[in-house]
Design a protein around this motif. Structure first.
Motif, PDB file in Angstrom:
ATOM      1  N   PRO A 193      10.037   6.653  -3.596  1.00  7.47           N
ATOM      2  CA  PRO A 193       8.833   6.394  -4.380  1.00  7.47           C
ATOM      3  C   PRO A 193       8.987   6.670  -5.875  1.00  7.47           C
ATOM      4  O   PRO A 193       8.479   5.900  -6.695  1.00  7.47           O
ATOM      5  N   ALA A 250       7.009  -1.545  -4.223  1.00  5.96           N
ATOM      6  CA  ALA A 250       7.248  -1.685  -2.786  1.00  5.96           C
ATOM      7  C   ALA A 250       8.704  -1.973  -2.464  1.00  5.96           C
ATOM      8  O   ALA A 250       9.132  -1.822  -1.316  1.00  5.96           O
ATOM      9  N   GLY A 307      10.885   3.881  -7.465  1.00 10.23           N
ATOM     10  CA  GLY A 307      10.015   2.716  -7.558  1.00 10.23           C
ATOM     11  C   GLY A 307       8.999   2.844  -8.676  1.00 10.23           C
ATOM     12  O   GLY A 307       8.701   1.871  -9.374  1.00 10.23           O
ATOM     13  N   GLN A 318       2.991   2.044  -3.925  1.00 12.12           N
ATOM     14  CA  GLN A 318       3.695   1.748  -2.688  1.00 12.12           C
ATOM     15  C   GLN A 318       2.743   1.398  -1.547  1.00 12.12           C
ATOM     16  O   GLN A 318       3.103   1.523  -0.366  1.00 12.12           O
ATOM     17  N   ARG A 378       4.253  -1.127   0.875  1.00  9.87           N
ATOM     18  CA  ARG A 378       5.493  -0.808   1.591  1.00  9.87           C
ATOM     19  C   ARG A 378       5.160  -0.121   2.913  1.00  9.87           C
ATOM     20  O   ARG A 378       4.794   1.035   2.967  1.00  9.87           O
ATOM     21  N   ARG A 406       0.314   7.146   1.028  1.00 13.93           N
ATOM     22  CA  ARG A 406       1.153   6.468   0.038  1.00 13.93           C
ATOM     23  C   ARG A 406       0.479   6.470  -1.334  1.00 13.93           C
ATOM     24  O   ARG A 406      -0.746   6.357  -1.433  1.00 13.93           O
TER      25      ARG A 406
END
Length: 381
Positions: free
Chosen positions: A253, A248, A256, A78, A81, A74
């Motif tokens: 991604p 998250a 985000g 993130q 998450r 990740r």
């Protein structure tokens, strides 16, 4: 049986998966995004599609803090998450963070109160109120408080992550869990010469007519000792807490990342209270560059160095050569389009150099889960 100690987050090496299963199932578009950025950090030694959460090494949501529990490599924004993430956790983390900050900022006034009592100030409480609320013509006590009030963002950010997400606080610093000091020093060697030239040219182009402050020596000492930590505190909150908690929320991604960068840069600019659009643009640009550096290098080190070097050299120059009354951004601060252009050129060039150095140094940009692939191969006898 061997007695080798593998550490809290390490496990004995498992047998390699059957070569016949490598690449199955085929990677999805989402999984492909998680592949390491070319040239940034070592690639994972296994297919992300085959990684399973380490449920034995990571207890339930309210067990002891652990490394991030994620099912694949990740990016920094993130890290929170994973299987234990719930949509309400960032909100709860904010609820925990705010009263913690209020308490810590009140505690930060204690050194000023003790100083007032020790020096025999007639009304120490009033002295603290004036020292901690006056921005223009601020003295050593108020300058120390401003630094301390922002330094407390570091423990507050870490504690809120630990309490709510049950992730070890050191993972707010970077994807490897902690500050990478060698990388931070390398960032300093890149950034410091650039900012020395930048500040030097600024002093020559726009010399100040004001005299240095009367208490310039204690101000300079406080700036050297506390301002780097003050800059780190802001980065832990704006690039650390905001990017990780907002990032998250999104399954995609890149979405985000965009939202986290936009929000952290906007709030960073607004927190300085200037309504001037050019000042807001300069501050937002600084926040954006710091956020991009955090994402691409997997940690806060580069952002902290950029922020700390800028603050220390800027404040040091106005303390030594005049202009202290205009050193802090407030509601009356104004800017120009040239300021924004220069900021884009200087900070954009600095970011490019840092990313180049990160590539050369092999800085890890993704968090690598500690679990190994769990594959069951069925073979004919």
């Amino acid at each position: 049986m061997s007695n080798t100690y593998f550490g809290d987050d390490q496990r004995p090496t498992q047998p390699e998966p059957d070569p016949a299963l490598v690449g199955y199932p085929p990677p999805s578009a989402e999984a492909a995004w998680y592949s390491p950025i070319p040239g940034y950090g070592p690639p994972p030694a296994y297919s992300a599609a085959l990684v399973e959460p380490d449920t034995q090494a990571h207890p339930g949501a309210w067990g002891r803090p652990t490394a991030p529990v994620v099912e694949r490599p990740r990016p920094y924004h993130q890290l929170l998450r994973g299987p234990r993430f719930r949509w309400w956790k960032p909100l709860l983390s904010l609820v925990v963070l705010i009263p913690m900050l209020v308490i810590f900022m009140l505690l930060a006034q204690l050194p000023i109160l003790l100083y007032a009592v020790a020096t025999g100030v007639p009304d120490p409480i009033r002295y603290v109120e004036v020292a901690t609320t006056t921005v223009q013509n601020i003295g050593p006590a108020g300058f120390a408080y401003i630094n301390l009030a922002l330094i407390v963002l570091i423990p507050a950010t870490m504690l809120s992550t630990w309490i709510v997400h049950r992730v070890r606080p050191r993972f707010v610093s970077s994807v490897v869990g902690g500050i990478r000091w060698r990388w931070l020093l390398r960032c300093l060697m890149v950034i410091l010469p650039i900012w020395l030239v930048y500040i030097g040219v600024s002093l020559i182009a726009q010399p100040s007519d004001a005299a240095r402050p009367t208490q310039w020596l204690p101000l300079l000492v406080i700036g050297i000792l506390l301002t780097p930590l003050q800059a780190a505190g802001e980065e832990y909150f704006f690039r650390g807490w905001i990017m990780q908690n907002v990032g998250a929320w999104f399954a995609r991604p890149m979405l985000g990342l965009v939202v986290a960068l936009a929000l952290s840069s906007t709030l960073f600019a607004a927190a300085h209270l200037s309504p001037d659009p050019w000042v807001l643009g300069v501050l937002a640009c600084t926040g954006l560059m710091a956020g991009l550096a955090t994402w691409r290098t997997g940690g806060l080190e580069a952002a902290i160095v950029i922020h700390a070097v800028n603050n220390v050299l800027t404040l040091g120059s106005v303390i030594l050569f005049g202009g202290w009354e205009e050193a802090f951004v407030d509601t009356e601060t104004t800017g120009t389009p040239m300021m924004l252009l220069v900021t884009l050129l200087v900070e954009g060039g600095a970011l490019a150099l840092l990313l180049w150095q990160a590539k050369r140094a092999g800085v890890q940009s993704l968090y690598q889960p500690s679990t190994r692939p769990q594959v069951t191969a069925f073979r004919s006898p």
